[in-house]
Design a protein around this motif. Structure first.
Motif, PDB file in Angstrom:
ATOM      1  N   VAL A  17      43.147  28.115  37.912  1.00 11.63           N
ATOM      2  CA  VAL A  17      43.404  29.536  38.129  1.00 11.63           C
ATOM      3  C   VAL A  17      42.936  30.299  36.901  1.00 11.63           C
ATOM      4  N   ARG A  18      42.644  31.564  37.095  1.00  9.82           N
ATOM      5  CA  ARG A  18      42.291  32.444  35.982  1.00  9.82           C
ATOM      6  C   ARG A  18      43.502  33.313  35.680  1.00  9.82           C
ATOM      7  N   VAL A  19      43.762  33.549  34.421  1.00 10.98           N
ATOM      8  CA  VAL A  19      44.777  34.515  34.002  1.00 10.98           C
ATOM      9  C   VAL A  19      44.031  35.583  33.225  1.00 10.98           C
ATOM     10  N   GLN A  20      44.069  36.795  33.754  1.00  9.34           N
ATOM     11  CA  GLN A  20      43.314  37.913  33.191  1.00  9.34           C
ATOM     12  C   GLN A  20      44.302  38.929  32.625  1.00  9.34           C
ATOM     13  N   MET A  21      44.053  39.382  31.405  1.00 11.96           N
ATOM     14  CA  MET A  21      44.932  40.350  30.752  1.00 11.96           C
ATOM     15  C   MET A  21      44.111  41.571  30.355  1.00 11.96           C
ATOM     16  N   PRO A  22      44.285  42.684  31.075  1.00 16.97           N
ATOM     17  CA  PRO A  22      43.455  43.861  30.792  1.00 16.97           C
ATOM     18  C   PRO A  22      43.732  44.484  29.427  1.00 16.97           C
ATOM     19  N   GLU A  23      44.920  44.302  28.878  1.00  9.96           N
ATOM     20  CA  GLU A  23      45.247  44.899  27.578  1.00  9.96           C
ATOM     21  C   GLU A  23      44.391  44.340  26.454  1.00  9.96           C
ATOM     22  N   VAL A  24      43.954  43.109  26.578  1.00 12.40           N
ATOM     23  CA  VAL A  24      43.106  42.512  25.547  1.00 12.40           C
ATOM     24  C   VAL A  24      41.685  42.256  26.047  1.00 12.40           C
ATOM     25  N   TRP A  25      41.395  42.663  27.262  1.00 12.95           N
ATOM     26  CA  TRP A  25      40.081  42.516  27.866  1.00 12.95           C
ATOM     27  C   TRP A  25      39.591  41.081  27.790  1.00 12.95           C
TER      28      TRP A  25
ATOM     29  N   LYS B 243      52.317  31.737  33.129  1.00 17.14           N
ATOM     30  CA  LYS B 243      52.428  33.005  32.407  1.00 17.14           C
ATOM     31  C   LYS B 243      52.609  32.757  30.909  1.00 17.14           C
ATOM     32  N   THR B 244      53.485  31.832  30.562  1.00 18.78           N
ATOM     33  CA  THR B 244      53.728  31.508  29.159  1.00 18.78           C
ATOM     34  C   THR B 244      52.471  30.959  28.488  1.00 18.78           C
ATOM     35  N   ALA B 245      51.761  30.070  29.181  1.00 21.24           N
ATOM     36  CA  ALA B 245      50.526  29.510  28.629  1.00 21.24           C
ATOM     37  C   ALA B 245      49.456  30.591  28.488  1.00 21.24           C
ATOM     38  N   GLY B 246      49.381  31.481  29.456  1.00 20.35           N
ATOM     39  CA  GLY B 246      48.414  32.576  29.389  1.00 20.35           C
ATOM     40  C   GLY B 246      48.701  33.518  28.233  1.00 20.35           C
ATOM     41  N   LEU B 247      49.968  33.852  28.049  1.00 16.29           N
ATOM     42  CA  LEU B 247      50.336  34.717  26.919  1.00 16.29           C
ATOM     43  C   LEU B 247      50.053  34.047  25.590  1.00 16.29           C
ATOM     44  N   ALA B 248      50.343  32.753  25.496  1.00 16.50           N
ATOM     45  CA  ALA B 248      50.087  32.032  24.242  1.00 16.50           C
ATOM     46  C   ALA B 248      48.604  32.025  23.901  1.00 16.50           C
ATOM     47  N   ALA B 249      47.762  31.936  24.910  1.00 14.43           N
ATOM     48  CA  ALA B 249      46.316  31.899  24.670  1.00 14.43           C
ATOM     49  C   ALA B 249      45.723  33.285  24.436  1.00 14.43           C
TER      50      ALA B 249
ATOM     51  N   PHE C 169      56.173  41.353  30.458  1.00 14.55           N
ATOM     52  CA  PHE C 169      54.956  41.255  31.249  1.00 14.55           C
ATOM     53  C   PHE C 169      55.262  40.774  32.660  1.00 14.55           C
ATOM     54  N   VAL C 170      54.370  41.093  33.578  1.00 14.15           N
ATOM     55  CA  VAL C 170      54.469  40.617  34.958  1.00 14.15           C
ATOM     56  C   VAL C 170      53.195  39.866  35.319  1.00 14.15           C
ATOM     57  N   MET C 171      53.330  39.004  36.304  1.00 15.15           N
ATOM     58  CA  MET C 171      52.180  38.302  36.868  1.00 15.15           C
ATOM     59  C   MET C 171      51.950  38.873  38.250  1.00 15.15           C
ATOM     60  N   LYS C 172      50.699  39.220  38.534  1.00 13.65           N
ATOM     61  CA  LYS C 172      50.344  39.737  39.847  1.00 13.65           C
ATOM     62  C   LYS C 172      49.296  38.818  40.458  1.00 13.65           C
ATOM     63  N   LEU C 173      49.437  38.623  41.763  1.00 12.26           N
ATOM     64  CA  LEU C 173      48.484  37.831  42.521  1.00 12.26           C
ATOM     65  C   LEU C 173      48.108  38.634  43.744  1.00 12.26           C
ATOM     66  N   ASN C 174      46.823  38.858  43.935  1.00 13.88           N
ATOM     67  CA  ASN C 174      46.315  39.664  45.054  1.00 13.88           C
ATOM     68  C   ASN C 174      46.913  41.073  45.055  1.00 13.88           C
TER      69      ASN C 174
ATOM     70  N   LEU D  13      57.520  38.164  42.219  1.00 14.02           N
ATOM     71  CA  LEU D  13      58.890  38.546  41.868  1.00 14.02           C
ATOM     72  C   LEU D  13      59.710  37.370  41.355  1.00 14.02           C
ATOM     73  N   ASP D  14      59.500  36.198  41.899  1.00 19.02           N
ATOM     74  CA  ASP D  14      60.225  35.008  41.450  1.00 19.02           C
ATOM     75  C   ASP D  14      59.235  34.087  40.752  1.00 19.02           C
ATOM     76  N   GLU D  15      59.223  34.140  39.429  1.00 21.17           N
ATOM     77  CA  GLU D  15      58.258  33.360  38.663  1.00 21.17           C
ATOM     78  C   GLU D  15      58.633  31.891  38.565  1.00 21.17           C
TER      79      GLU D  15
END
Length: 108
Positions: A28-36, A53-59, A70-75, A80-82
């Motif tokens: 999966v891709r985790v994309q964060m617009p705040e850091v582009w 989410k935790t791994a994505g934030l750490a990276a 932060f929230v995770m969005k898909l589509n 809501l339940d992570e």
């Protein structure tokens, strides 16, 4: 294992791997617009959205705020339940999660 084409688009080099070796994995891709920036994560389909989410934030944002900001969005919809697995959240091989602030930030 070959990553889906979508997972290879505009992402950092390397892959964050979750879970133990030998398990079936999805990319999966985790994309964060705040850091582009975007990171690829390989994880078992049973891995929780919270751990991705935790791994994505750490990276992507290691010096940032705590994960509850932060929230995770898909589509386009917030997960809501992570605590649910990637499969139960609706993610498939090649899905993109958007990792963004829970509240809109003022423009300065």
């Amino acid at each position: 294992m070959t990553a889906p084409f979508v997972a290879q688009l505009r992402s950092r080099r390397g892959v964050v791997r979750l879970g133990s070796d030998g398990e079936r994995r999805v990319t999966v891709r985790v994309q964060m617009p705040e850091v582009w920036d975007t990171v690829r994560i390989e994880a078992p389909p049973t891995e929780s959205v919270a751990s991705v989410k935790t791994a994505g934030l750490a990276a992507l944002y290691p010096e940032g705020e705590p994960s509850h900001s932060f929230v995770m969005k898909l589509n386009g919809y917030e997960v809501l339940d992570e605590a649910v697995s990637l499969t139960d959240a609706g993610a498939t091989d090649g899905s993109t999660f958007l990792l963004t602030y829970r509240r809109r930030r003022p423009v300065r």
